[in-house]
Design an enzyme around this catalytic site. Sequence first.
Site, mmCIF file in Angstrom:
data_model
loop_
_atom_site.group_PDB
_atom_site.id
_atom_site.type_symbol
_atom_site.label_atom_id
_atom_site.label_comp_id
_atom_site.label_asym_id
_atom_site.label_seq_id
_atom_site.Cartn_x
_atom_site.Cartn_y
_atom_site.Cartn_z
ATOM 1 N N GLU A 1 -2.267 -27.145 83.452
ATOM 2 C CA GLU A 1 -1.819 -27.535 82.114
ATOM 3 C C GLU A 1 -2.010 -26.403 81.111
ATOM 4 O OE1 GLU A 1 -0.084 -30.095 81.634
ATOM 5 O OE2 GLU A 1 -0.392 -30.956 83.611
ATOM 6 N N HIS B 1 0.892 -23.977 81.286
ATOM 7 C CA HIS B 1 2.085 -24.358 80.525
ATOM 8 C C HIS B 1 1.987 -23.852 79.081
ATOM 9 C CE1 HIS B 1 4.361 -26.698 83.355
ATOM 10 N NE2 HIS B 1 3.403 -27.573 83.565
ATOM 11 N N GLU C 1 7.083 -25.552 86.584
ATOM 12 C CA GLU C 1 6.006 -26.203 87.328
ATOM 13 C C GLU C 1 5.434 -25.278 88.394
ATOM 14 O OE1 GLU C 1 4.568 -28.864 86.512
ATOM 15 O OE2 GLU C 1 5.981 -29.555 84.996
#
Length: 307
Positions: A150, A153, A206
């Site tokens: 995370e 990202h 991803e």
Amino acid sequence: MKQRVSSRLTHLSLSVALAVSALVGVPAWAREGVDVGRESWATRLVPAEQVEQAAQQQYAQMRDDARKKGALLPDNNPQVIRLRAIAKRIIPFAQGWNPRAADWQWEVNVLDSKELNAFCMPGGKIAFFTGILDQLKLTDDEVAMVMGHEMAHALREHARERMGKQSATKLGANLISSLLGLGSTGDALLNMGSQLLTLKFSREDESEADLVGMELAARAGYDPRAGLSLWQKMGAAAKGAPPQWLSTHPSGSTRIQDIQANLPKVMPLYDRAPKPTQRFDVPKKTGEAYNNNDPYRHLIGWTPSDG
């Protein structure tokens, strides 16, 4: 007259080409074999400062709402202490992927919810739901894989990239006019604040977040092989209704294979990294991943002292 028009069009075309070239010509990232390619041109279309400001406001609103509902775990909660300790080890390595991270006001909070979800908003705003911690019984290494993913990202500015592409689509010719100083784009951010928790990342995003997240966790001393068992657990949880975190993070055997293929890139980083002196789980071998020929067959919690 025709020559004048033609000359102006030629000049305009050249200006457009130079502007696009300036946007695309950003440096590639590669750290000790972990190469994720160039930063997207689309990130240049939306100011990073405004994305981070919007994220901070939305995160604060979410946190305050959770506190009012009694769903925000207190600072002395064991899970909060655990996640903040893991984040403290990972965050120092974030700046290598994004220089802006040095100035981010990082936050880690835990929300009491059955959802299997976690996220990191632009500017370093991290949240985990108790569902993903408790239902999957995540080890410290698995938590680090989720957190690193995370954080990746945010560091690679995938939300900013998504918003830039949306803005480019909606603004069209006005955007080019703005780049050339020929006009105003108006509100280029297009309700940016309300988008940050609903943006969908591409499969490429991803995959990139998986690799960068493994690299971050490995440098912090967490076993990147945990990515294998993490996605096995997520796959098992998806046999019923797919959890929210899985619905926005493509999974399956291909993803596990990709993680396994990337392990040789990050295992040397893990092998030489100082390991956490404090663990919140009980390290143990959990068996073999797939077959006896797998050089990374020992899974979560494995340490050299285990043999």
